[in-house]
Design a protein around this motif. Structure first.
Motif, short mmCIF file in Angstrom:
data_model
loop_
_atom_site.label_atom_id
_atom_site.label_comp_id
_atom_site.label_asym_id
_atom_site.label_seq_id
_atom_site.Cartn_x
_atom_site.Cartn_y
_atom_site.Cartn_z
N ALA A 1 0.81 -1.35 0.13
CA ALA A 1 0.05 0.10 -0.01
C ALA A 1 0.74 1.28 0.02
N ILE A 2 1.94 1.02 0.75
CA ILE A 2 2.78 2.46 0.91
C ILE A 2 3.36 2.75 -0.40
N GLU A 3 3.84 1.51 -0.98
CA GLU A 3 4.30 1.64 -2.27
C GLU A 3 3.58 2.31 -3.30
N GLU A 4 2.37 1.87 -3.16
CA GLU A 4 1.58 2.51 -4.19
C GLU A 4 1.15 3.94 -3.75
N LEU A 5 0.87 4.13 -2.49
CA LEU A 5 0.80 5.66 -2.03
C LEU A 5 2.30 6.60 -2.53
N ARG A 6 3.51 6.15 -2.20
CA ARG A 6 4.44 6.67 -2.50
C ARG A 6 4.68 7.13 -4.30
N GLY A 7 4.12 6.02 -5.17
CA GLY A 7 4.03 6.35 -6.47
C GLY A 7 3.04 7.33 -7.12
#
Lengths: 185, 257, 185
Positions: A50-56
């Motif tokens: 989820a964080i990776e998606e948000l960071r993107g």
């Protein structure tokens, strides 16, 4: 009063992302994957994805904010590009820089931690007491117990604030000290 | 030393990095900044001479180093003792280098280059100096990044999270607050040199050895401290008591011999 | 040294939006159109249009945050949907934070233990009852039996939690006056 035992709907990923964003915003310090996983009662992998998606998302938007991993946690901050306008608004000046002596002492502590005052003297060739005092006052270093040797001298190491102020995820992000050897000659 | 006449020295102690600028052929402007320590100064001089760090022209560098120290003294700038320690080291190395070669050849093993230890220290130090530069750059970049402003849930707390050093600092402050009060009430009786000498002698003869720093730490006022210091000098001069320091930067003890 | 008078490039709208977002983010209070216009040196209309666009973006994303007009200014806040998770998180936050009074009292107890309330009063010169209660609540100190003197007052000392929170193996690791004197010469 009424303690309801609610059957929780499983959350979908976009909901998880939204909650994570809200929590990162609310936290006044970088928030760890671990504590996000605990609060959301989800596993690490879900949180990480989820964080990776948000960071993107933040990266793609290229707005005024960025999502960064710092001091072992995640934090929202402004992008460097707009520091002039922000400073004008906050009416702040860049904070006082560390003296050369303090920076040198900090670099010895960062790379040799835990390290004692005599050990720092050995490397720097000069008394570092006032520099150490400054670094303690600025909370960039902390006491790390005593060394079991003659006189049981206090040992020092870098703090979480050090990671935050120097924009580091963790200590392993520091380039290795041997790398500097190549730069010298 | 004819360069003495052509050197025009100006000092700017606010610049962090020292540098020499050659304004014209015979006028060298030396700007001395705040050196972070003797190793820093030494590295600077070596670079200045464009010398090879593995083959330091020790006589030349020593002269330059001493010249700097003298200038600092002339300008009444307090020199850290560490600068003087380095001066002594350089002079020692220089004198070893001057020893005739035959002495080395007689020795069974090959003599180590007297400069080696210093070179090792310089190389080690230089790594951390570069690392400090890297940290400096990082913090500069980081100063352009801002965190969010206060929000409701931050709860307006005037509180701080404390470390062990906060505990000690706070405790010290309380004690000094306390001490001031006491000192206002009682006029402390001054200790005479004779009394101080008497108690110092008693202590040394009882314990054989006395940590100097600890002894000074027992003094309550500046005047007492001065008296204590004079007593130490007196006892070392007149009696069979020696001042000893085990390691170069170790603690100093008084010992009965 | 060289005061350059730089010809500023006119900003495009997306840049203005990004700066506004960053400014709203760093502001402690809702930020007004007026002060945004001043900092950016743009006219009201431009700022209003930019904010409208930014607000729309946040709405469309439907993430964890929202941009709201409040008390005559603009502010970022979390969406109300996630208040439960936020509350849960805020509760888990460790509070190693102490007021100065509590910190002073703790320092006296740490260095003088076991110590009674009257003794603490004597040293600090002020009543410390509420600070002692706070420290007991936070489990940083514990009662250590009564002192055999008039009134048999309770004595206090530091707890195991104290050692953990301050990162000490044992009390001998507390910095001593001597450690400190080395640093303040």
């Amino acid at each position: 009063m009424t303690e309801e035992i609610e059957e929780k709907q499983p959350r979908n990923i976009s909901e998880i992302i939204s909650i994570i964003e809200a929590l990162i915003f609310v936290a006044d310090e970088p928030i760890t994957i671990k504590s996000l996983a605990e609060v959301l009662e989800e596993d690490r992998e879900t949180i990480e994805a989820a964080i990776e998606e948000l960071r993107g998302e933040y990266e793609q938007r290229a707005g005024g904010l960025q999502l960064r991993e710092i001091a072992g946690g995640w934090q929202l901050s402004t992008r460097t590009e707009y520091h002039e306008e922000i400073r004008a608004f906050l009416k702040t000046r860049p904070s006082a820089k560390l003296s050369l002596a303090a920076l040198e002492t900090l670099s010895v502590i960062a790379y040799k931690q835990p390290v004692t005052v005599p050990e720092i003297l050995e490397i720097r060739g000069v008394q570092s007491a006032s520099a150490i005092k400054t670094l303690l006052d600025k909370r960039l270093i902390v006491a790390r117990g005593r060394k079991e040797t003659v006189g049981r001298p206090m040992q020092y190491g870098t703090s979480k604030d050090f990671l935050i102020q120097f924009g580091l995820k963790d200590l392993s992000e520091l380039p290795s000290i041997e790398d500097f050897e190549d730069l010298i000659q | 030393m004819e360069q003495h006449q052509t050197e025009q020295l100006t000092f700017d102690f606010f610049t962090e990095t020292p540098h020499i600028t050659a304004e014209s052929r015979d006028e060298i402007k030396l700007e001395l900044g705040k050196f972070a320590g003797p190793l820093d100064l030494l590295l600077y001089l070596i670079k200045q001479e464009k010398a090879n760090i593995f083959d330091i022209p020790i006589a030349k560098i020593t002269d330059e180093y001493l010249k700097y120290i003298r200038l600092m003294k002339k300008l009444d700038i307090s020199l850290a003792g560490d600068f003087l320690v380095m001066a002594a080291t350089l002079i020692e190395i220089k004198s070893k280098m001057l020893l005739p070669r035959e002495i080395f050849e007689e020795a069974e093993e090959e003599m180590e280059d007297p400069r080696k230890e210093l070179v090792d220290r310089l190389l080690e130090y230089e790594k951390f100096k570069s690392a400090a530069q890297m940290l400096y750059e990082r913090s500069t970049v980081e100063q352009a990044v801002f965190r969010r402003g206060k929000i409701e849930t931050d709860e307006n707390n005037t509180e701080t999270s404390a470390t062990v050093f906060d505990l000690l600092t706070v405790f010290q402050k309380i004690l000094s607050r306390h001490k001031e009060e006491i000192q206002m009430e009682i006029e402390r009786e001054e200790v005479s040199l004779a009394d101080m000498l008497k108690s110092l002698r008693k202590r040394i003869y009882e314990t054989k050895e006395l940590n100097l720093l600890a002894f000074f730490g027992e003094m309550h006022t500046r005047r007492e401290l001065v008296t204590a210091f004079m007593a130490v000098l007196e006892i070392v001069r007149t009696e069979s008591v020696k001042l000893l320091q085990n390691t170069t930067f170790g603690e100093i003890v008084l010992r009965k011999v």
